[in-house]
Design an enzyme around this catalytic site. Structure first.
Site, PDB file in Angstrom:
ATOM      1  N   GLU A 160      51.115  52.774  75.144  1.00 24.01           N
ATOM      2  CA  GLU A 160      50.343  53.546  74.166  1.00 24.01           C
ATOM      3  C   GLU A 160      49.011  52.901  73.793  1.00 24.01           C
ATOM      4  O   GLU A 160      48.761  52.582  72.627  1.00 24.01           O
ATOM      5  CB  GLU A 160      51.170  53.768  72.897  1.00 24.01           C
ATOM      6  CG  GLU A 160      52.426  54.572  73.114  1.00 24.01           C
ATOM      7  CD  GLU A 160      53.179  54.862  71.823  1.00 24.01           C
ATOM      8  OE1 GLU A 160      53.934  55.828  71.794  1.00 24.01           O
ATOM      9  OE2 GLU A 160      52.988  54.097  70.837  1.00 24.01           O
ATOM     10  N   GLU A 376      59.338  57.904  76.069  1.00 24.80           N
ATOM     11  CA  GLU A 376      59.899  57.888  74.711  1.00 24.80           C
ATOM     12  C   GLU A 376      60.015  59.324  74.221  1.00 24.80           C
ATOM     13  O   GLU A 376      59.121  60.132  74.423  1.00 24.80           O
ATOM     14  CB  GLU A 376      59.021  57.119  73.713  1.00 24.80           C
ATOM     15  CG  GLU A 376      59.021  55.625  73.851  1.00 24.80           C
ATOM     16  CD  GLU A 376      58.155  54.960  72.781  1.00 24.80           C
ATOM     17  OE1 GLU A 376      57.994  55.537  71.675  1.00 24.80           O
ATOM     18  OE2 GLU A 376      57.630  53.871  73.060  1.00 24.80           O
TER      19      GLU A 376
END
Length: 472
Positions: A160, A376
């Site tokens: 991320e 995720e």
């Protein structure tokens, strides 16, 4: 590596390992932050769920639920603790033991090199804005690649980058805790692009035949509730801010000229960009994309005239939130919008399962047939256990069932989806939320002194779901 679909769950080093100063590990920026007055919660990941000593039990429980893959991250300061670049052999040995357990049960490791936890010695030099970070990262990456080789079939460079930079330099709730610092945000993202490319160059030089390398993106494409030229412009600028500055160079090998012009027009100095870096980026792109999926990124034209950023874990984690509190706004570009007809979780995050489908379809539209792993996807809850520690988390089950349904629909409709990871394997430290916001398929009893693991209802649901969908 087998082409079977991968069903698993995910963790991250600082969030689960504990053992923060054991066996030669150096401090990370999160160790320093959590031990300082700047951490207003006073809650740390020093022990967390102590994966460092419970890894065999946790991986066994994954195998017993039918999971065939495990996403985890390596702690950079556990491998290279100090700026002298001396490698900590005990740190390497720990992850060897983790990989031994994965191999014992036929679990495919998907391993991230850095998941927010930079070494403190990098943090002291400027963190992600340190001019030498790409060479430091490439050195660390080469150590990992050389040692583990093809024992790890799926490597991820950075988790991320967009969210990391956003929390570091826009919201200011992650170290170094800068607020509204768009200049550093841009510099950080660029350095992450160079880190990614230089690590991939090291990876390619190893000549691996059976391992791949990718990057994980934290948010989906921007979207809007209206289709007008003004709203389409807002979507474009939000994608510039959140998506394309990472994904285009990582996947395509270049930045759109329009993106760079728009950034410069905002008054951001791009003199940190170097031709030699751009050449490395051009020639070292990823093999796959990891996409984290939680909610939509809804925007509208910027009407407020202000630049401001908030997140749903900035002190609003009492579970009483009635309206969405995650806000992005850049004057002249875009600002967050709300769909009042969509349900929210207790932290104000939208629950919109179809965003999984839309995200994956739009990634295919822009980046073609690139393999995608949903790295995720999960539901934060205030889990309430019974007298035996068992949690009947029906809300989480409904969330996962709906989101996975749309993910499989995207796969049916031509997206090259290769695997799915529930966040998270077990309850763990949830950054600024501490331990109240729980995501795990397995409950960790933080109060019993033993960190006892108790499978939740969702653990058994996921086991049965995997059995029913093992041949997708």
């Amino acid at each position: 590596m087998s082409e079977k679909f991968l069903w698993g769950s995910a963790t991250a080093a600082y969030q689960c390992e504990g053992g923060w100063n054991e066996d030669g590990k150096g401090p990370s920026v999160w160790d320093t932050f959590c031990h300082s007055p700047a951490n207003t919660t006073g809650i740390t990941g020093d022990v967390s769920c102590d994966f460092y000593h419970h890894y065999a039990e946790d991986i066994r429980m994954m195998a017993e639920s039918g999971q065939n893959t495990f996403r985890f991250s390596i702690s950079w300061p556990r491998i290279v603790p100090k700026e002298d670049r001396i490698v900590n052999e005990a740190g390497l040995a720990f992850y060897d033991r983790v990989l031994d357990e994965c191999e014992k049960y036929g679990i495919v490791p998907n391993v991230t090199l850095v998941h927010y936890d930079l070494p403190e010695y990098i943090g002291q030099k400027g963190g992600w804005c340190y001019e030498g970070i790409a060479d430091e990262f490439a050195y660390y990456a080469a150590v990992v690649f050389q040692h583990y080789g093809e024992r790890i079939p799926l490597y991820v460079t950075i988790n991320e980058p967009n969210h990391n930079a956003y929390c570091d330099y826009c919201v200011g709730n992650y170290p170094p805790n800068h607020k509204n610092d768009l200049q550093s945000y841009a510099h950080c993202l660029y350095n992450m692009d160079v880190c990614n490319a230089k690590a991939i160059r090291e990876f390619r030089e190893m000549g691996f035949k059976n391992s791949q390398i990718g990057i994980v993106q934290g948010c989906g494409p921007a979207t809007s509730l209206q289709d007008t030229p003004e709203y389409r412009e807002a979507v474009k600028y939000c994608d510039y801010f959140c998506n394309f500055g990472i994904l285009d160079p990582a996947i395509k090998g270049y930045f759109e000229p329009e993106l760079l012009e728009a950034v410069k027009a905002r008054g951001i100095d791009l003199s940190f960009m170097k031709d030699e870096d751009l050449e490395i980026i051009k020639n070292n792109t990823v093999d796959f994309l990891g996409q984290n999926i939680y909610s939509r990124l809804i925007v509208k034209p910027n009407e407020s005239g202000i630049t401001a950023f908030t997140v749903n874990n900035a002190g609003n984690n009492d579970g009483t939130c009635k309206t969405a509190r995650e806000t992005r706004a850049i004057a002249g570009w875009f600002e967050s919008d709300r769909d009042t007809d969509t349900r929210l979780n207790k932290w104000g995050r939208e629950i919109y399962p179809k965003c999984a489908y839309n995200t994956l379809m739009l990634r295919k539209e822009r980046y073609g047939n690139i393999p995608i792993y949903v790295t995720e996807n999960g539901h934060g809850c205030y889990d309430v256990p019974d007298e035996n520690g068992y949690v009947e988390d029906d809300d989480r089950i409904a969330f996962l069932n709906d989101y996975i349904g749309w993910i499989l629909k995207a796969k049916e409709d031509g997206v090259n989806v290769k695997g799915y990871y529930c966040w998270s394997t077990m309850d763990l430290y949830s950054w600024i939320n501490g331990y109240k916001k729980r995501y795990g398929l397995v409950r960790v009893d933080y109060e019993d002194g033993l960190l006892r693991r108790i499978p939740k209802k969702s653990y058994y649901w996921y086991r049965d779901f995997i059995t029913e969908h093992k041949d997708v």
